[in-house]
Design an enzyme around this catalytic site. Structure first.
Site, short mmCIF file in Angstrom:
data_model
loop_
_atom_site.label_atom_id
_atom_site.label_comp_id
_atom_site.label_asym_id
_atom_site.label_seq_id
_atom_site.Cartn_x
_atom_site.Cartn_y
_atom_site.Cartn_z
CE LYS A 36 17.68 29.24 45.09
NZ LYS A 36 16.70 28.19 45.79
CB THR A 51 21.61 32.12 46.14
OG1 THR A 51 22.79 32.02 45.67
CG2 THR A 51 20.60 32.59 44.69
CG ASP A 84 10.09 16.49 40.64
OD1 ASP A 84 10.39 17.47 40.79
OD2 ASP A 84 9.65 16.23 39.64
CB ILE A 85 9.29 20.97 44.66
CG1 ILE A 85 10.77 21.60 44.26
CG2 ILE A 85 9.49 20.30 46.17
CD1 ILE A 85 11.35 22.64 44.89
CE1 TYR A 100 21.34 27.82 42.34
CE2 TYR A 100 22.95 29.69 43.01
CZ TYR A 100 21.91 28.62 43.48
OH TYR A 100 21.97 28.63 44.70
#
Length: 298
Positions: free
Chosen positions: A129, A101, A36-37, A125
């Protein structure tokens, strides 16, 4: 020396592991259940367990619409997770290769986006990112960030797999025609990440170290145009008996919780040139990818 691949069970993670195996490069592949980063202690402990030569981070929270109602979950992986990996990479003295992204942009630009263009995410999102990119840059580790768009492959969930499934089930489909982007085959992106990891793990690499690059497929197209090409290839190669009738619709006719950039076209020449690799051409791999998807039962 060994490459650590995080998010190894996703479509890009699986493609990266396939590429590493193809070039006979030792690697450790961990999915989100194994690492789990977002857990900084777990990340630090994992990096200490082996003499890794590089980290390729394919782990991400990618549920674009759900992120609008789950911002904490998106930021935990996309910002905090990226920062945790960067801190561990700095401590270990190894490079971190991270995938970002097109959603860091608002899509209002005319023409292809370059890494130097101003970022302006439209939703959670993209913002999460972008925050991950910033956390990596602030960490002091050696890094390469590669922004990509419209990724598809034989693995995971993606537009190409969804269209092939729906095309086999329905006679008519409506597809958005006013969003344009750079469809990117995950296998090509994996080749870029592995080649960059090789160069960066050997020594300092001025053209790659601490850079942001774009890597997307050519030619640019709309979702509707991509679907048209996909079904034409599938019928020509005998994968589908007939193509469904495609109706072009506007973004407004297909409302989603998160806004999408109208323009996701990426200027990708720099990274291909730096690595001596050809540009990605989605048209050239569409039939092969489709055959593998259908052969695997989607």
């Amino acid at each position: 020396m060994t490459v650590l691949v995080t998010g190894a069970n996703g479509q890009l993670g699986r493609s990266v592991c396939e590429r590493l195996s193809a070039v006979d490069r030792a690697h450790v592949a961990l999915d989100s259940r194994q690492l789990d980063i977002g857990d900084d202690a777990a990340v630090a402990a994992q990096i200490k367990t082996a003499q890794y030569s590089a980290i390729i981070n394919c782990a991400a929270y990618t549920a674009v619409d759900r992120a609008e109602s789950e911002p904490a979950a998106a930021y935990r992986v996309n910002r905090d997770g990226a920062g945790n990996l960067a801190a561990a990479a700095k401590q270990a003295g190894i490079p971190l290769l991270h995938v970002s992204t097109d959603y860091v942009f608002d899509g209002s630009k005319q023409g292809a986006y370059t890494p130097q263009d101003i970022t302006r995410p439209l939703g959670v999102y993209g913002a999460s990112k972008l925050a991950g990119e910033q956390a990596i840059a602030a960490s002091g580790c050696r890094y390469l960030i590669v922004r990509t768009a419209w990724v598809f492959s034989e693995h995971g969930n993606n537009f190409v797999k969804t269209m092939l499934r729906l095309g086999a089930e329905r006679d008519q489909l409506s597809v958005v025609a006013d969003q344009f982007g750079s469809p990117t085959y995950a296998g090509d992106l994996a080749a870029v990440l592995v080649a960059a990891a090789e160069k960066m793990s050997e020594s300092g690499c001025a053209e790659l170290d601490n850079q942001i690059y774009h890597y997307g497929g050519t030619p640019s197209c709309s979702w509707h145009q991509l679907a048209q090409s996909l079904f034409a290839e599938a019928v020509a190669s005998g994968l589908l008996a007939r193509a469904p009738q495609l109706t072009p619709i506007s973004t407004a006719e297909y409302p989603t919780a998160a806004a999408r950039p109208a323009n996701s076209v990426l200027d990708s020449g720099a990274v291909a040139e730096a690595l001596g690799l050809p540009a990605s051409n989605w048209q050239s791999v569409l039939a092969h990818c489709s055959a593998r998807i259908i052969g695997a039962g989607q």
